[in-house]
Structure formats: C-alpha cells, structure tokens
Write a protein that holds these residues in place. Structure first.
Motif, PDB file in Angstrom:
ATOM      1  N   PHE A  94       0.833  -1.215   0.000  1.00 41.13           N
ATOM      2  CA  PHE A  94       0.000   0.000   0.000  1.00 41.13           C
ATOM      3  C   PHE A  94       0.862   1.258   0.000  1.00 41.13           C
ATOM      4  O   PHE A  94       0.611   2.205  -0.762  1.00 41.13           O
ATOM      5  N   VAL A  95       1.867   1.292   0.874  1.00 42.87           N
ATOM      6  CA  VAL A  95       2.715   2.486   0.979  1.00 42.87           C
ATOM      7  C   VAL A  95       3.501   2.694  -0.306  1.00 42.87           C
ATOM      8  O   VAL A  95       3.617   3.826  -0.805  1.00 42.87           O
ATOM      9  N   LYS A  96       4.036   1.620  -0.855  1.00 39.11           N
ATOM     10  CA  LYS A  96       4.805   1.714  -2.099  1.00 39.11           C
ATOM     11  C   LYS A  96       3.933   2.264  -3.232  1.00 39.11           C
ATOM     12  O   LYS A  96       4.339   3.175  -3.960  1.00 39.11           O
ATOM     13  N   PHE A 106      10.259   4.084  -4.358  1.00 37.93           N
ATOM     14  CA  PHE A 106      10.252   3.471  -3.023  1.00 37.93           C
ATOM     15  C   PHE A 106      10.656   2.013  -3.141  1.00 37.93           C
ATOM     16  O   PHE A 106       9.948   1.205  -3.745  1.00 37.93           O
ATOM     17  N   ASN A 107      11.808   1.684  -2.591  1.00 37.92           N
ATOM     18  CA  ASN A 107      12.305   0.312  -2.683  1.00 37.92           C
ATOM     19  C   ASN A 107      13.102  -0.030  -1.427  1.00 37.92           C
ATOM     20  O   ASN A 107      14.233  -0.507  -1.499  1.00 37.92           O
ATOM     21  N   ASN A 108      12.511   0.225  -0.254  1.00 32.05           N
ATOM     22  CA  ASN A 108      13.205  -0.010   1.014  1.00 32.05           C
ATOM     23  C   ASN A 108      13.358  -1.494   1.317  1.00 32.05           C
ATOM     24  O   ASN A 108      12.543  -2.313   0.904  1.00 32.05           O
ATOM     25  N   PHE A 226       5.531 -14.792  -5.158  1.00 36.81           N
ATOM     26  CA  PHE A 226       5.711 -13.975  -3.962  1.00 36.81           C
ATOM     27  C   PHE A 226       6.488 -12.688  -4.187  1.00 36.81           C
ATOM     28  O   PHE A 226       6.454 -11.806  -3.350  1.00 36.81           O
ATOM     29  N   SER A 227       7.205 -12.588  -5.293  1.00 36.99           N
ATOM     30  CA  SER A 227       8.007 -11.389  -5.523  1.00 36.99           C
ATOM     31  C   SER A 227       7.116 -10.270  -6.028  1.00 36.99           C
ATOM     32  O   SER A 227       6.132 -10.492  -6.718  1.00 36.99           O
ATOM     33  N   GLY A 228       7.478  -9.050  -5.684  1.00 39.18           N
ATOM     34  CA  GLY A 228       6.688  -7.896  -6.116  1.00 39.18           C
ATOM     35  C   GLY A 228       5.478  -7.690  -5.229  1.00 39.18           C
ATOM     36  O   GLY A 228       5.241  -8.398  -4.259  1.00 39.18           O
ATOM     37  N   THR A 229       4.687  -6.699  -5.571  1.00 42.06           N
ATOM     38  CA  THR A 229       3.497  -6.384  -4.787  1.00 42.06           C
ATOM     39  C   THR A 229       2.301  -7.150  -5.326  1.00 42.06           C
ATOM     40  O   THR A 229       2.267  -7.556  -6.474  1.00 42.06           O
ATOM     41  N   SER A 230       1.310  -7.321  -4.490  1.00 42.91           N
ATOM     42  CA  SER A 230       0.118  -8.074  -4.883  1.00 42.91           C
ATOM     43  C   SER A 230      -0.657  -7.325  -5.952  1.00 42.91           C
ATOM     44  O   SER A 230      -0.905  -6.135  -5.850  1.00 42.91           O
ATOM     45  N   LYS A 231      -1.048  -8.036  -7.009  1.00 42.20           N
ATOM     46  CA  LYS A 231      -1.783  -7.396  -8.098  1.00 42.20           C
ATOM     47  C   LYS A 231      -3.289  -7.436  -7.884  1.00 42.20           C
ATOM     48  O   LYS A 231      -4.027  -6.677  -8.474  1.00 42.20           O
ATOM     49  N   ASN A 232      -3.757  -8.359  -7.082  1.00 41.30           N
ATOM     50  CA  ASN A 232      -5.193  -8.420  -6.851  1.00 41.30           C
ATOM     51  C   ASN A 232      -5.485  -9.039  -5.495  1.00 41.30           C
ATOM     52  O   ASN A 232      -4.594  -9.515  -4.789  1.00 41.30           O
ATOM     53  N   ASN A 233      -6.751  -9.005  -5.125  1.00 41.86           N
ATOM     54  CA  ASN A 233      -7.162  -9.467  -3.809  1.00 41.86           C
ATOM     55  C   ASN A 233      -6.909 -10.954  -3.628  1.00 41.86           C
ATOM     56  O   ASN A 233      -6.568 -11.408  -2.537  1.00 41.86           O
TER      57      ASN A 233
END
Length: 296
Positions: A94-96, A106-108, A226-233
C-alpha cells in the motif's frame, strides 16, 4: 534505523483500496526515536465493515488530508529506513503504491515481524498481532488503529531484537528470501523445493489444498508468486493463507500439465479458477440427412 509501520485501509489489496490511516514509529534498535501518525482521506468510500473493525468513519476521513498532501513528509520519514511491519507485504504494498503514484521511488528493505516471531519465539498457537501480544504480555491500546498497532509492533520488534539480533540481520541479507516469503511459510520448506518440472500445492493452516499449479522449475515459479506487490485481492489472500507447500515431480512439462488439470478437478482448490468447469467446445455427431444417408 527501522521504520515500524501500520496502516488502516478501505480494503484488502493495494490495486483497488486506499490508505485511511498511517502510523510510523522510528526505532534505532533500542528505543523509539520519532513517531508519526495521521488519518488520510482515501478519496473513496470507507466500507461499513471497515468502520466496524477500525472505528474509522467516513466523516473522520472526509476532513483528513489526502495522501498527496502528506506524501513528501512520509517519504522523508521512511527514506533510508528498514521498513518493518506485522505481515509486511500488506503494509509495504500500500505504501509503495501510494508513494509511487505521487512520483516517489520506493524500494526499502523490509522485515516481517510475523516471520521473525515464528523463528525467534516458536510454538505460539497464533502469530496474529493481537494473539501474539496477548501471549507476550504486550498491551495494545487502540487495537485496529494504526497508532496502537504500530506501537505494539515496535515493542514486539524490540523484544525480538533482544532475543536474537542475528536472525534479524540474516533476514536482511540480499539472498535470504525472508522478505518475499509469505508470513506463515517456513523458510526450510521453501529452501527444500526442487528446481525441476512438476506440480505444486499451497496448503493452509489446516492442511487443505488452496491452490494447485504446475511449473518447469518449481522453485523459480513459486518465487514469482511472492516477488513484487500483490496485483489483486486473490493473490494477497493466497499469500496470507499459505502455511505449507507440497509438490510432485513429473519429469517433464507435459505430464505436469496433465496432472495439474486432474488435481484441480479432484481437489477443487478454492483459489484455482481455470480448469474447474468443463466446456464442450467440440463434438462428433451422427445424423441422417434428407436423402437417408448417415453422416457425421
């Protein structure tokens, strides 16, 4: 320096929902250094069930700043910090997304206190923030609000550091994979996965199969989940529910395709959508034409 973050949102995944509240506790590994907390106008409706869970109403956020108004301040606070959260992939995604939508990169590095807790203090019946804090005697004031949950996570994180700082350091190594794995999946199970063709199974806490997939390289394919951010619910839900991974080697991709299809129909996993329903896309029919000839 660590930034311990908790957010409240309008829903379960960053692709559609928005942040309604954020709290950040800056921690130097021994003590709190700085805190930040604000409601945020999500510029969309706050569902009633979210209000029931968090107490955050539409009226409360209508007068709050939109994320664009606080993005620069949040970016400055988080800059060069290690991002820490309980089930970190949720808060981080969400923050990213919110920061990048305002033009910030943003890549902390990130740490998950669920995964760390499972390693450093094993044996608890539940690793949800509420149950874990209750077991450890950590009081949560204002549960399901960003400020209360962030402060409780900060206390939990300090205790984890005191018990085993080496585990925390190891999780931050580039090749550790700790930061991308689902919060409830044992790292040993992931490391034991083969790099061969086969079918893999995601299992929940009760051992029920919730997803079946096939791959030419099982380990590489599972990393891609698992890599990257979630694309959907659905992806976010799968990630949160995975407790174990099983697999069956097939020797080649063709047999993996056939076995995957059979297993989806046999097990009917809740998160598989394709191959559950059989559609008759072709057929062979015998009929008699007007001259009395039998035809196909």
């Amino acid at each position: 320096m660590y930034a311990i973050v908790d957010i409240e949102t309008t829903g379960g995944f960053a692709g559609k929902s928005k942040i309604t509240e954020i709290a950040i506790v800056i921690h130097d590994g021994e003590k709190e250094v700085e805190t930040y907390e604000t409601l945020i106008n999500p510029e969309q409706l706050v569902p009633s069930y979210i209000t029931g869970l968090t107490g955050i109403t539409q009226q409360m956020v209508d007068d709050a700043p939109v994320f664009a108004d606080v993005a620069a301040e949040i970016n400055d606070i988080l800059s060069d910090k290690i991002f820490v959260a309980h089930n970190v992939s949720f808060d981080y995604s969400f923050v990213k997304r919110a920061l990048e939508s305002e033009g910030y990169m943003f890549n902390n590095k990130k740490l998950c206190t669920v995964r760390l807790s499972r390693q450093i203090i094993p044996g608890h019946r539940s690793y949800s923030l509420g149950n874990l804090c209750e077991s450890l005697g950590i009081q949560i004031d204002n549960r399901h609000r960003a400020g209360g949950d962030a402060k409780a996570t900060a206390i939990l994180f300090r205790q984890l550091l005191e018990k085993d700082e080496d585990t925390v350091r190891a999780a931050l190594k580039h090749n550790s994979k700790e930061t991308i794995l689902p919060p409830n999946l044992p790292k040993a199970e992931f490391l034991a996965l083969p790099e061969s063709p086969g079918v893999y199974y995601f299992l929940d806490a009760q051992g029920e199969v919730i997803y079946v997939g096939k791959a030419i390289n099982i380990k590489k394919r599972i990393i891609s989940h698992f890599s990257g951010t979630s694309k959907n619910n659905r992806n976010q839900a799968i990630r949160n529910e995975i407790h174990h991974i099983d697999y069956e080697l097939t020797g080649n991709e063709l047999i993996a395709l056939v076995l995957e299809s059979q297993e989806i129909k046999r097990l009917w996993p809740k998160y598989n959508r394709s191959q559950k329903y059989i559609a008759n896309q072709w057929g062979v029919y015998k009929y008699e034409d007007r001259q009395g000839y039998i035809r196909f």
